[in-house]
Design a protein around this motif. Structure first.
Motif, PDB file in Angstrom:
ATOM      1  N   ILE A  61      78.331  65.566 -29.474  1.00  0.00           N
ATOM      2  CA  ILE A  61      77.440  64.504 -29.922  1.00  0.00           C
ATOM      3  C   ILE A  61      76.905  63.778 -28.694  1.00  0.00           C
ATOM      4  O   ILE A  61      77.673  63.261 -27.888  1.00  0.00           O
ATOM      5  N   LYS A  62      75.596  63.761 -28.559  1.00  0.00           N
ATOM      6  CA  LYS A  62      74.963  63.116 -27.405  1.00  0.00           C
ATOM      7  C   LYS A  62      74.889  61.616 -27.622  1.00  0.00           C
ATOM      8  O   LYS A  62      74.625  61.145 -28.731  1.00  0.00           O
ATOM      9  N   GLY A  63      75.128  60.880 -26.549  1.00  0.00           N
ATOM     10  CA  GLY A  63      75.043  59.431 -26.632  1.00  0.00           C
ATOM     11  C   GLY A  63      74.808  58.821 -25.266  1.00  0.00           C
ATOM     12  O   GLY A  63      74.558  59.518 -24.285  1.00  0.00           O
ATOM     13  N   THR A  64      74.903  57.513 -25.218  1.00  0.00           N
ATOM     14  CA  THR A  64      74.700  56.751 -23.999  1.00  0.00           C
ATOM     15  C   THR A  64      75.972  55.961 -23.700  1.00  0.00           C
ATOM     16  O   THR A  64      76.535  55.330 -24.598  1.00  0.00           O
ATOM     17  N   GLU A 104      77.762  55.124 -27.127  1.00  0.00           N
ATOM     18  CA  GLU A 104      76.968  54.785 -28.311  1.00  0.00           C
ATOM     19  C   GLU A 104      76.173  56.024 -28.707  1.00  0.00           C
ATOM     20  O   GLU A 104      75.341  56.507 -27.939  1.00  0.00           O
ATOM     21  N   VAL A 105      76.450  56.543 -29.911  1.00  0.00           N
ATOM     22  CA  VAL A 105      75.811  57.788 -30.350  1.00  0.00           C
ATOM     23  C   VAL A 105      74.657  57.532 -31.312  1.00  0.00           C
ATOM     24  O   VAL A 105      73.847  58.423 -31.563  1.00  0.00           O
ATOM     25  N   ALA A 106      74.588  56.337 -31.874  1.00  0.00           N
ATOM     26  CA  ALA A 106      73.476  55.887 -32.713  1.00  0.00           C
ATOM     27  C   ALA A 106      73.545  54.367 -32.710  1.00  0.00           C
ATOM     28  O   ALA A 106      74.551  53.796 -32.288  1.00  0.00           O
ATOM     29  N   SER A 107      72.520  53.722 -33.166  1.00  0.00           N
ATOM     30  CA  SER A 107      72.515  52.267 -33.172  1.00  0.00           C
ATOM     31  C   SER A 107      73.714  51.745 -33.956  1.00  0.00           C
ATOM     32  O   SER A 107      73.851  52.008 -35.152  1.00  0.00           O
ATOM     33  N   GLY A 108      74.610  51.056 -33.272  1.00  0.00           N
ATOM     34  CA  GLY A 108      75.797  50.503 -33.920  1.00  0.00           C
ATOM     35  C   GLY A 108      76.934  51.482 -34.153  1.00  0.00           C
ATOM     36  O   GLY A 108      77.945  51.110 -34.725  1.00  0.00           O
ATOM     37  N   VAL A 109      76.776  52.730 -33.712  1.00  0.00           N
ATOM     38  CA  VAL A 109      77.817  53.745 -33.897  1.00  0.00           C
ATOM     39  C   VAL A 109      78.371  54.128 -32.531  1.00  0.00           C
ATOM     40  O   VAL A 109      77.633  54.596 -31.668  1.00  0.00           O
ATOM     41  N   GLU A 110      79.680  53.908 -32.344  1.00  0.00           N
ATOM     42  CA  GLU A 110      80.306  54.151 -31.053  1.00  0.00           C
ATOM     43  C   GLU A 110      81.488  55.100 -31.182  1.00  0.00           C
ATOM     44  O   GLU A 110      82.191  55.092 -32.192  1.00  0.00           O
TER      45      GLU A 110
END
Length: 69
Positions: free
Chosen positions: A9-12, A28-34
């Motif tokens: 899973i790509k994230g920042t 963080e892989v999506a807004s509000g999802v860590e």
């Protein structure tokens, strides 16, 4: 990147907490999802992880447990 694990899973990188031996990485892989990973400090340094850098969470597990209250 080629890897045998099916779940990547790509994230920042949102936050890095260095300890004396291990480092906690919050991705963080999506807004509000860590996703949180604890890896060795030397591995974090070798990967060049810094806040804002793109990274992948690679999940390889034969068991995923769920719980409810």
């Amino acid at each position: 990147m080629e890897i045998s694990a099916r779940n990547s899973i790509k994230g920042t990188v949102k936050k890095i907490v260095h300890g004396s031996v291990n480092t906690e990485i919050i991705l963080e892989v999506a807004s509000g999802v860590e996703l949180v990973s604890i890896i060795t400090k030397s591995s974090a340094e070798n990967l060049g992880l810094v806040e804002g850098k793109q990274a992948y969470a690679v999940i390889k597990s034969s068991d995923v447990m769920l719980a409810v209250e």
